[in-house]
Design an enzyme around this catalytic site. Structure first.
Site, short mmCIF file in Angstrom:
data_model
loop_
_atom_site.label_atom_id
_atom_site.label_comp_id
_atom_site.label_asym_id
_atom_site.label_seq_id
_atom_site.Cartn_x
_atom_site.Cartn_y
_atom_site.Cartn_z
N CYS A 132 0.83 -1.21 0.00
CA CYS A 132 0.00 0.00 0.00
C CYS A 132 0.87 1.26 0.00
CB CYS A 132 -0.92 -0.02 1.21
SG CYS A 132 -1.97 1.43 1.32
N CYS A 135 -0.44 4.14 2.02
CA CYS A 135 -0.28 4.05 3.48
C CYS A 135 1.16 4.27 3.91
CB CYS A 135 -0.65 2.66 4.01
SG CYS A 135 -1.94 1.83 3.16
N ASP A 136 2.09 3.71 3.15
CA ASP A 136 3.47 3.62 3.66
C ASP A 136 4.48 4.51 2.93
OD1 ASP A 136 2.56 1.75 5.48
OD2 ASP A 136 2.85 0.09 4.08
#
Ligand code: NAP
Length: 315
Positions: A132, A135-136
């Site tokens: 992701c 997200c990261d």
């Protein structure tokens, strides 16, 4: 016996729950090991209508859940291990909850990111391996990262990662991309993106703390090569979460549930599917929510004894 059970708590399942709870159908919502679904893995959602400044994914899902609870939806934590659609009422075996009988069922179990299944990958999730970018990506400011994949997701995430990373390398197993032309062009024109084509990932190399490199096989020369990196984003598609259905519902060859076009009806009367578990094309929170609404309306009609898919008469 329950009137209607909803499996899954992403935007599709929660929207269905809001509609059915408001219709006084007292839906039971079973949430698995990732309550809120894929949106809980993202940070800011900027394209869900109604939020001018955007909203954090987990907050959006939490709001939807509270909205469903406000109208009487009941949430239960459990894992469906078996289903029986051979006779009515349909039965679900749910770990921790036992057997649940229901007149109607909504399948909104979503899809999960695929992994490469190579040595060093699983054990380094969270230590440099991610599925992701949204997200990261933030954790890789000023660092070198690799994106594996050749589809639209890989191109989109590669571009996104250039906001943070010093260099983004797309590693793809063939010499041409599957991604749409416009997405490919954007990636090719981005000076921070490098391409490593015709290379198949074979091993993730990690030091004591984090990932340090990706070992690939050069498909032209047959030789192994090492690409140094601080992080590896795997963007090779998704698998619909339908294994627990054990073939009792018609799916396509990749496991996505087939629905009658224009409805959420599956080949089993009274079983409906919405969200990513039946959609490999759009895969957006808003389209999932839209089909969740459709599933709720289809269930209402079904429980009232009306044909669900007889739209031709109203056209
Ligand atoms: P995808 O189109 O299925 O592409 C997956 C890519 O990963 C392919 O290039 C594939 O290689 C590669 N791959 C698969 N398994 C692999 C493995 N084991 N090892 C190495 N490489 C592997 O998946 P996606 O990119 O997630 O897109 C899914 C759908 O969402 C598509 O319909 C796409 O158009 C859509 N989407 C749209 C947007 C947008 O429009 N903004 C953004 C993201 C996704 P091969 O090509 O060799 O098979």
């Amino acid at each position: 016996m329950e009137k209607v059970v909803i499996l899954g708590t992403g935007p599709a399942g929660l929207t269905a729950a809001i509609y059915l709870a408001r219709a006084n159908m007292k839906p039971i919502v079973i949430e698995g090991d990732q309550p809120g679904g894929q949106l809980t893995l993202t940070t800011e959602v900027e394209n869900f209508p109604g939020f001018i400044e955007g909203i954090m994914g987990p907050e959006l899902m939490d709001n939807m859940r509270k909205q469903a609870e406000r109208f009487g939806a009941e949430f239960k934590r459990g894992w469906v291990t078996d289903v029986d659609f051979s006779k009515k009422p349909y039965t679900l075996e749910v770990s921790g909850l036992g057997k649940i009988e229901t007149e109607a069922l909504i399948l909104s179990t979503g899809a999960s990111a695929k992994l490469l299944n190579i040595p060093g990958e699983k054990e380094n999730i969270g230590r440099g391996i991610s599925t992701c970018a949204t997200c990261d990506g933030f954790f890789f400011r000023g660092k070198k990262v690799i994106i594996v994949g050749g589809g639209d997701s890989a191109m989109e995430e590669a571009n996104f990662l250039t906001k943070f990373a010093s260099e983004v390398t797309i590693v793809h197993r063939r010499d041409e991309f599957r991604a749409s032309k416009i997405m490919q062009e954007r990636a090719r024109e981005n000076s921070k993106i490098r391409l490593e084509l015709n290379k198949t990932p074979i091993e993730v190399v990690a030091g004591e703390k984090n990932v340090t490199a990706l070992k690939v096989k050069n498909n032209e020369s047959g030789e192994e090569e090492i690409i140094q990196t601080d992080g590896i984003f795997v963007a090779i598609g998704h698998t619909p979460n339908t294994a627990f259905l054990k073939g009792q519902i018609e799916t396509d060859e990749t496991g996505y549930i087939n629905v009658i076009p224009g409805t959420t009806e599956t080949n089993v009367p009274g079983v409906f599917a919405c969200g990513d578990v039946q959609d490999k094309k759009y895969r957006q929170a808003i389209t999932a929510a839209g089909t969740g609404c459709m599933a709720a309306l289809d269930v209402e009609r079904y429980l009232e004894g009306n044909a669900v898919h007889d739209w031709s008469k109203s056209l």
